[in-house]
Design a protein around this motif. Structure first.
Motif, PDB file in Angstrom:
ATOM      1  N   THR A 122      76.224  65.480 -30.156  1.00 31.54           N
ATOM      2  CA  THR A 122      76.103  64.127 -30.529  1.00 31.54           C
ATOM      3  C   THR A 122      74.869  63.779 -31.396  1.00 31.54           C
ATOM      4  OG1 THR A 122      77.231  63.565 -28.306  1.00 31.54           O
ATOM      5  CG2 THR A 122      76.071  61.856 -29.453  1.00 31.54           C
ATOM      6  N   ILE A 123      75.004  63.083 -32.422  1.00 33.86           N
ATOM      7  CA  ILE A 123      74.044  62.780 -33.141  1.00 33.86           C
ATOM      8  C   ILE A 123      73.992  61.290 -33.437  1.00 33.86           C
ATOM      9  CG2 ILE A 123      72.849  62.683 -35.618  1.00 33.86           C
ATOM     10  CD1 ILE A 123      74.065  65.482 -35.799  1.00 33.86           C
ATOM     11  N   SER A 124      72.921  60.453 -33.222  1.00 39.13           N
ATOM     12  CA  SER A 124      72.902  59.135 -33.168  1.00 39.13           C
ATOM     13  C   SER A 124      71.738  58.704 -34.030  1.00 39.13           C
ATOM     14  CB  SER A 124      73.000  58.331 -31.896  1.00 39.13           C
ATOM     15  OG  SER A 124      71.952  58.493 -31.076  1.00 39.13           O
ATOM     16  N   SER A 125      71.817  57.387 -34.539  1.00 40.62           N
ATOM     17  CA  SER A 125      70.575  56.957 -35.480  1.00 40.62           C
ATOM     18  C   SER A 125      70.910  55.308 -35.870  1.00 40.62           C
ATOM     19  CB  SER A 125      70.476  57.815 -36.723  1.00 40.62           C
ATOM     20  OG  SER A 125      71.614  57.555 -37.514  1.00 40.62           O
ATOM     21  N   ASN A 126      70.006  54.600 -36.487  1.00 45.53           N
ATOM     22  CA  ASN A 126      70.515  53.281 -36.690  1.00 45.53           C
ATOM     23  C   ASN A 126      71.059  53.380 -38.368  1.00 45.53           C
ATOM     24  OD1 ASN A 126      68.872  52.481 -34.515  1.00 45.53           O
ATOM     25  ND2 ASN A 126      67.087  52.006 -35.605  1.00 45.53           N
TER      26      ASN A 126
END
Length: 169
Positions: A69-73
């Motif tokens: 999982t990769i998350s960012s704004n």
């Protein structure tokens, strides 16, 4: 540790990709090959500037593939389009704001992550922490990963910190 860093490099570099066919990249003998593989990208918005060949995902961006999982704004993807073959190739991927990458009981956090395919280089910046849930971690302000040579350079205006916990026996 080298195997974990290599795995981290591959994950950061290759699981951000959005094209018409949704593809991912994998490393094989230090060369990049395109493979079709399911990937899910979610965001509050997606804006494509085809004249500039840029796709921008904004607002709680989340990229999932299997156990990664990769998350960012924000995620900005620069691409090129070959009208003869109708292939799309990714040139650069930039994630900004609260970047979090999770895989195999490991996580990487930073304020920005950039993968430049031309230079074959990944740059993580601002409060970079690479950690494993057993308590091992590396903290730096900037991490530069050269995928051609597998050279990893970590810099900090103060000091690079490594936290190593001995294994339980």
């Amino acid at each position: 540790m080298h195997r974990n860093i290599k795995k981290f490099i591959l994950i950061v570099a290759f699981y951000f990709i959005y094209t018409q066919n949704i593809v991912t990249l994998e490393a094989k003998d230090n060369t990049l090959l395109l493979n079709k593989s399911p990937i899910n990208i979610e965001s509050s918005s997606l804006e494509i500037f085809d004249d500039k060949k840029i796709a921008i995902f904004e607002g709680q961006v989340r990229v999932n593939q299997k156990d990664i999982t990769i998350s960012s704004n924000r995620l900005e993807l620069s691409y090129a389009f070959n009208s003869m073959s109708e292939d799309i190739s990714v040139k650069k991927i930039v994630c900004t704001g609260n970047v979090l990458i999770e895989f195999d009981n490991q996580s990487v956090t930073s304020e920005s992550a950039e993968y430049n395919l031309k230079d074959n280089q990944i740059i993580l910046q601002n409060d970079v922490i690479i950690s494993k849930d057993e308590g091992n971690a590396i903290k730096a302000e900037k991490v530069i990963i050269d995928l051609d040579t597998m050279r990893i350079k970590m810099d900090s205006s103060e000091r690079v910190q490594a936290f190593i916990t001995p294994p339980n026996k």
